[in-house]
Design an enzyme around this catalytic site. Structure first.
Site, PDB file in Angstrom:
ATOM      1  N   CYS A 135       0.825  -1.211   0.000  1.00  0.00           N
ATOM      2  CA  CYS A 135       0.000   0.000   0.000  1.00  0.00           C
ATOM      3  C   CYS A 135       0.859   1.261   0.000  1.00  0.00           C
ATOM      4  CB  CYS A 135      -0.916  -0.014   1.222  1.00  0.00           C
ATOM      5  SG  CYS A 135      -1.860   1.493   1.408  1.00  0.00           S
ATOM      6  N   CYS A 138      -0.442   4.096   2.201  1.00  0.00           N
ATOM      7  CA  CYS A 138      -0.185   3.951   3.638  1.00  0.00           C
ATOM      8  C   CYS A 138       1.280   4.194   3.982  1.00  0.00           C
ATOM      9  CB  CYS A 138      -0.541   2.544   4.116  1.00  0.00           C
ATOM     10  SG  CYS A 138      -2.021   1.857   3.411  1.00  0.00           S
ATOM     11  N   ASP A 139       2.183   3.652   3.170  1.00  0.00           N
ATOM     12  CA  ASP A 139       3.598   3.601   3.585  1.00  0.00           C
ATOM     13  C   ASP A 139       4.543   4.469   2.754  1.00  0.00           C
ATOM     14  OD1 ASP A 139       2.812   1.697   5.479  1.00  0.00           O
ATOM     15  OD2 ASP A 139       3.091   0.052   4.071  1.00  0.00           O
TER      16      ASP A 139
END
Ligand code: NAP
Length: 309
Positions: A135, A138-139
């Site tokens: 992701c 997200c990261d």
């Protein structure tokens, strides 16, 4: 005391499940939506949604899902958290095993969606969360001013490569063929982005690391079979998705890839059990098609319940 029997239980709270929930609640069916984690599904990890009609200029995934949720609340959709283990078909009643309890329904709509596919290569599992991610939204921000790699050639890989280029010093997009699967518009944007370099005809063979996390990847050229080393602390895997249907083995008919087989009315092989969205075998997997499925499944459920009073 008699057990509650819901008219319909919806499993999964992504765009398909929430749309089905909205339609069923609005139709005054006693509806329960069961979600394992948080409402919104895969859209929650999508940075910008720019092809869902009604939002010129785009909208972030989480914002769009917040609107879906508010809209469902307007019609009083009941939502609970739980992990559905299996569905037992008892004809007019479906018995759902949810964690350590049972929930009964007259009809079920499965909208569990899909999750990122794993590469299944050495080091991937061990280094997940320590450099390997599924992701970018997200990261991605953890990789400021360092080179990162992304594997895949579809819409997700290209969109995530563009997103990562906001942070990383360089983005290597590794694709196993010499042609991308992503739509032309995304390919044009990719070409115009000079931070992204495509490594064609290549697969990732292994993820290598030390105590600090991922240090490099071993790539293989699919044509020459020559192996090479790519130094990077980040690998984003975007090689497609797999449907979340493991709990349905032996319950409803699945295709070879695990997608639920339905007719055009979202009806599965079991009367009273329906499927909507990415979990269903279909030609297109978009928010718009998930929403369409959710609406279809809900309206067919309404007819099914009327006929099976
Ligand atoms: P996808 O379209 O299935 O693409 C997967 C990519 O990964 C393909 O390029 C495939 O290569 C490659 N691949 C698969 N297995 C691999 C492996 N083991 N090793 C290396 N490469 C591998 O998946 P997606 O990009 O996640 O998209 C999923 C669905 O969501 C699609 O229907 C897509 O259109 C949709 N989506 C839409 C949007 C949007 O509309 N904005 C955004 C994201 C996703 P090959 O090309 O060689 O098969």
């Amino acid at each position: 005391m008699s057990e509650t029997v819901y008219d319909v239980v919806i499993i999964g709270g992504g765009p398909a499940g929430q749309t089905a929930g909205l339609y069923c609640s609005r139709a005054r069916l006693n509806t329960l939506l069961i979600e394992r984690m948080i409402l919104g599904g895969q859209v929650m990890i999508t940075t910008d949604v720019e092809n869902y009609p009604g939002f010129p200029g785009g909208i972030t995934g989480p914002e769009l899902m917040e609107r879906f949720q508010t809209h469902c609340q307007e019609f009083g959709l009941q939502v609970t958290n739980g992990d559905v283990q299996t569905i037992i078909d008892e004809g007019n009643i479906k018995r759902l095993k949810v964690d350590d309890k049972e929930i009964l329904a007259r009809a079920v709509i499965i909208a569990t969606g899909a999750e990122p596919r794993k590469l299944g290569i050495a080091g991937e599992k061990e280094l997940t969360g320590r450099g390997v991610s599924y992701c970018a939204t997200c990261d991605g921000a953890f990789f400021r001013n360092v080179p990162v790699a992304i594997n895949g050639g579809g819409d997700t890989a290209v969109e995530e490569a563009m997103f990562l280029s906001r942070f990383a010093s360089k983005v290597y997009l590794i694709h196993r063929r010499d042609q991308l699967r992503a739509v032309s518009l995304l390919q044009e944007r990719l070409q115009a982005n000079d931070k992204i370099e495509v490594i064609w005809n290549s697969t990732v063979q292994s993820c290598e690391g030390d105590n600090s996390g991922l240090t490099h990847l071993i790539l293989e050229n699919t044509l020459t079979k020559k192996q090479s080393k790519l130094e990077t602390q980040g690998l984003f895997v975007a090689v497609g998705v797999t449907p979340k249907t493991q709990f349905l083995e032996g319950v409803v008919e699945l295709d070879d890839s695990g997608y639920i087989i339905t007719d055009t009315q979202c009806q599965t092989s079991v009367p009273g059990i329906f499927a909507a969205g990415d979990v269903r075998q279909s030609v297109l997997k978009q928010i718009a098609t998930a929403v369409g499925d959710g609406a279809t499944a809900a309206s067919v459920v309404e007819k099914y319940l009327a006929e099976n009073e």
